[in-house]
Design an enzyme around this catalytic site. Sequence first.
Site, PDB file in Angstrom:
ATOM      1  N   HIS A 105       0.706  -1.205   0.090  1.00 54.75           N
ATOM      2  CA  HIS A 105      -0.098   0.159   0.020  1.00 54.75           C
ATOM      3  C   HIS A 105       0.794   1.440  -0.022  1.00 54.75           C
ATOM      4  O   HIS A 105       0.428   2.260   0.286  1.00 54.75           O
ATOM      5  CB  HIS A 105      -1.086  -0.015   1.235  1.00 54.75           C
ATOM      6  CG  HIS A 105      -2.165  -0.721   0.692  1.00 54.75           C
ATOM      7  ND1 HIS A 105      -2.225  -2.035   0.092  1.00 54.75           N
ATOM      8  CD2 HIS A 105      -3.630  -0.401   0.958  1.00 54.75           C
ATOM      9  CE1 HIS A 105      -3.400  -2.394  -0.289  1.00 54.75           C
ATOM     10  NE2 HIS A 105      -4.307  -1.501   0.481  1.00 54.75           N
ATOM     11  N   ASP A 167      -5.644   5.505   9.869  1.00 53.51           N
ATOM     12  CA  ASP A 167      -7.189   5.605   9.571  1.00 53.51           C
ATOM     13  C   ASP A 167      -7.640   4.291   8.678  1.00 53.51           C
ATOM     14  O   ASP A 167      -8.836   4.051   8.945  1.00 53.51           O
ATOM     15  CB  ASP A 167      -7.315   6.645   8.630  1.00 53.51           C
ATOM     16  CG  ASP A 167      -6.893   8.108   8.987  1.00 53.51           C
ATOM     17  OD1 ASP A 167      -6.983   8.299  10.399  1.00 53.51           O
ATOM     18  OD2 ASP A 167      -6.489   9.089   8.394  1.00 53.51           O
ATOM     19  N   GLU A 278      -8.957  14.917  14.285  1.00 57.32           N
ATOM     20  CA  GLU A 278      -8.295  14.945  13.065  1.00 57.32           C
ATOM     21  C   GLU A 278      -9.010  16.204  12.596  1.00 57.32           C
ATOM     22  O   GLU A 278      -9.597  16.879  13.104  1.00 57.32           O
ATOM     23  CB  GLU A 278      -8.597  13.773  12.184  1.00 57.32           C
ATOM     24  CG  GLU A 278      -7.650  12.690  12.448  1.00 57.32           C
ATOM     25  CD  GLU A 278      -7.627  11.477  11.240  1.00 57.32           C
ATOM     26  OE1 GLU A 278      -8.099  11.768  10.189  1.00 57.32           O
ATOM     27  OE2 GLU A 278      -6.961  10.526  11.411  1.00 57.32           O
TER      28      GLU A 278
HETATM   29  P1  FAD Z   1       4.540  -1.801   1.931  1.00 58.69           P
HETATM   30  O1  FAD Z   1       3.842  -0.680   1.115  1.00 58.69           O
HETATM   31  O2  FAD Z   1       3.969  -3.303   1.372  1.00 58.69           O
HETATM   32  O3  FAD Z   1       5.795  -1.351   2.425  1.00 58.69           O
HETATM   33  C1  FAD Z   1       6.105  -0.191   3.009  1.00 58.69           C
HETATM   34  C2  FAD Z   1       7.728  -0.076   3.086  1.00 58.69           C
HETATM   35  O4  FAD Z   1       8.039  -0.690   4.244  1.00 58.69           O
HETATM   36  C3  FAD Z   1       8.700  -0.727   2.293  1.00 58.69           C
HETATM   37  O5  FAD Z   1       9.755   0.017   2.178  1.00 58.69           O
HETATM   38  C4  FAD Z   1       8.806  -1.937   2.592  1.00 58.69           C
HETATM   39  O6  FAD Z   1      10.040  -2.721   2.081  1.00 58.69           O
HETATM   40  C5  FAD Z   1       8.823  -1.940   4.009  1.00 58.69           C
HETATM   41  N1  FAD Z   1       8.297  -3.197   5.017  1.00 58.69           N
HETATM   42  C6  FAD Z   1       7.361  -3.840   4.613  1.00 58.69           C
HETATM   43  N2  FAD Z   1       7.129  -4.782   5.443  1.00 58.69           N
HETATM   44  C7  FAD Z   1       8.004  -4.813   6.318  1.00 58.69           C
HETATM   45  C8  FAD Z   1       8.699  -5.416   7.552  1.00 58.69           C
HETATM   46  N3  FAD Z   1       8.230  -6.569   8.048  1.00 58.69           N
HETATM   47  N4  FAD Z   1       9.953  -5.005   7.921  1.00 58.69           N
HETATM   48  C9  FAD Z   1      10.735  -4.073   7.386  1.00 58.69           C
HETATM   49  N5  FAD Z   1      10.169  -3.303   6.347  1.00 58.69           N
HETATM   50  C10 FAD Z   1       8.836  -3.610   5.853  1.00 58.69           C
HETATM   51  N6  FAD Z   1      -0.471   5.590   7.036  1.00 58.69           N
HETATM   52  C11 FAD Z   1      -0.515   6.244   8.187  1.00 58.69           C
HETATM   53  O7  FAD Z   1       0.428   6.489   8.993  1.00 58.69           O
HETATM   54  N7  FAD Z   1      -1.709   6.752   8.656  1.00 58.69           N
HETATM   55  C12 FAD Z   1      -3.008   6.503   7.630  1.00 58.69           C
HETATM   56  O8  FAD Z   1      -4.024   6.972   8.209  1.00 58.69           O
HETATM   57  C13 FAD Z   1      -2.686   5.915   6.552  1.00 58.69           C
HETATM   58  N8  FAD Z   1      -3.594   5.725   5.706  1.00 58.69           N
HETATM   59  C14 FAD Z   1      -3.621   4.934   4.656  1.00 58.69           C
HETATM   60  C15 FAD Z   1      -4.820   4.653   3.812  1.00 58.69           C
HETATM   61  C16 FAD Z   1      -4.774   4.171   2.473  1.00 58.69           C
HETATM   62  C17 FAD Z   1      -5.714   3.873   1.738  1.00 58.69           C
HETATM   63  C18 FAD Z   1      -3.200   3.565   2.215  1.00 58.69           C
HETATM   64  C19 FAD Z   1      -3.136   2.854   0.679  1.00 58.69           C
HETATM   65  C20 FAD Z   1      -2.274   3.892   3.102  1.00 58.69           C
HETATM   66  C21 FAD Z   1      -2.449   4.640   4.256  1.00 58.69           C
HETATM   67  N9  FAD Z   1      -1.290   4.677   4.820  1.00 58.69           N
HETATM   68  C22 FAD Z   1      -1.441   5.367   6.225  1.00 58.69           C
HETATM   69  C23 FAD Z   1       0.221   4.752   4.537  1.00 58.69           C
HETATM   70  C24 FAD Z   1       0.629   3.306   5.008  1.00 58.69           C
HETATM   71  O9  FAD Z   1       0.791   3.091   6.378  1.00 58.69           O
HETATM   72  C25 FAD Z   1       1.828   3.058   4.403  1.00 58.69           C
HETATM   73  O10 FAD Z   1       2.062   2.875   2.955  1.00 58.69           O
HETATM   74  C26 FAD Z   1       2.344   1.457   4.997  1.00 58.69           C
HETATM   75  O11 FAD Z   1       3.794   1.379   4.341  1.00 58.69           O
HETATM   76  C27 FAD Z   1       1.537   0.676   4.133  1.00 58.69           C
HETATM   77  O12 FAD Z   1       1.587  -0.534   4.788  1.00 58.69           O
HETATM   78  P2  FAD Z   1       1.906  -1.787   3.819  1.00 58.69           P
HETATM   79  O13 FAD Z   1       1.803  -3.263   4.594  1.00 58.69           O
HETATM   80  O14 FAD Z   1       1.321  -1.886   2.659  1.00 58.69           O
HETATM   81  O15 FAD Z   1       3.590  -1.577   3.344  1.00 58.69           O
END
Ligand code: FAD
Length: 518
Positions: A105, A167, A278
Amino acid sequence: MASYNFLSQVHLIVITILIIITLLTPITTNTSPQPWNILSRNNFAGKLTTASSSVESAATDFGHVTKIFPSAVLNPSSVEDITDLIKLSYDSQSSFPLAARGHGHSHRGQASAKDGVVVNMRSMVNRDRGIKVSRTGLYVDVDAAWLWIEVLNKTLELGLTPVSWTDYLYLTVGGTLSNGGISGQTFRYGPQITNVLEMDVITGKGETATCSKDMNSDLFFAVLGGLGQFGIITRARIKLEVAPKRAKWLRFLYIDFSEFTRDQERLISKTDGVDFLEGSVMVDHGPPDNWRSTYYPPSDHLRIASMVNRHRVIYCLEVVKYYDETSQYTVNEEMEELSESLNYVRGFMYEKDVTYMDFLNRVRTGELNLKSKGQWDVPHPWLNLFVPKSQISKFDDGVFKGIILRNNITTGPVLVYPMNRNKWNDRMSAAIPEEDVFYAVGFLRSAGFDNWEAYEQENMEILKFCEDGNMGVIQYLPYHSSQEGWVRHFGPRWDIFVERKYKYDPKMILSPGQNIFQ
Ligand code: FAD
């Protein structure tokens, strides 16, 4: 004849020089080698795949503005699978990049690994284990691949809950802990990264370590907000509290920005006030409700739209007070008192009473709605910023009332809410402004595949405005195209970030998609 001889002599000299240069030039190795040769000798029991469907889906993310192809995808079923992969890369003469991918994400290729291996963390999820709640210790041990919604479902079974959220809950624990994890609870409980007691991490050398503030503390703080640069988190221990049952969820509309921020700042300075705060901005395009939240009664949409039309930019303060059986009789009184103390436009207060779960999972409805219309998997040229309190009014004038109105293209939620710096921890890697209070500002746009670049332009314009004004604004979920950008991003903390990189991932293997070191 004489000139022919002269020319051939020149040719001979040039060719000789070229041969000498070629012999003296060291053979350069490809900095991002195809790892497949090494990997194919270690088949990881069939968990490693180059199937185009897997590689294709690992190449993109929620942002849909980048396509960065790995050579292969690892679907690990154990920590050892990941450790073996990292060791293979670390021990190899031509090491290959690899990135943990949580739920993908990210919005800018942060979980990608060009020509390397993407580790699909979600394949680690085992429904029979992976989340262990300690009622007496008030914590949950969770495999980092689990989604926050899954953690919540599990802890609520025992009447417990983590206190700091994002969120949207369909993000992995490892993914948000690599960034920060912020929401309306941050002002009070800190971001998610300050609510972690312990982690298991595999470093870029393939070494596994348990870390906490007292054990391997440097690694612990490096990894929290560390953008995946220092290790892959495999387990996190998260603090829990007794879960409330319900939430009083109020919104107030403002036309005056300084009244709006004054009320926000007053509310976050109290320790016993609201549980969630917020705010958002509405500009004179788009309906009051959006995918992030359908909230306003449809009968009021016109009234709100006409207020936005008249003032062009209005603001919405959003607060929540949790309650349960013991506080159900006092919560209404408390919220009434609170609303009386606020300087919103009278007549524009809205109230909902929902379950705790429905409140925390509020974005899901919008997601499902967009998915059903095929509007979820579209480009998301997002921009998230931390703006120091002293600059927020200048930001309002220059960006909300300036760039955004002028360009007239921003659609989707625009968030603006303050948080307290003392709820963060400077030893962690996450970069935040210096001031005691700073605002999170998020432009959460959805765009078309043919027009997302216009939004990207607008992002650049906003960033330039902040830079030119020397406003001390820092990106959250950052993206910088050059290392100079990262040096500015971390400021005085850049040196320690680099030092930690050499310590924990000296071959620069991990999370290359963040574009910091590669
Ligand atoms: P990924 O996109 O898969 O990875 C993100 C990064 O973390 C990459 O660099 C990856 O290599 C690294 N990573 C992933 N897993 C691990 C692990 N286990 N160990 C070490 N590194 C790792 N963020 C907020 O703070 N608050 C919000 O309210 C919020 N709302 C969101 C709403 C939506 C609809 C979306 C799409 C995103 C939102 N985000 C929010 C952003 C979100 O927190 C970040 O994009 C987060 O990285 C997404 O988590 P993911 O599991 O998809 O990570």
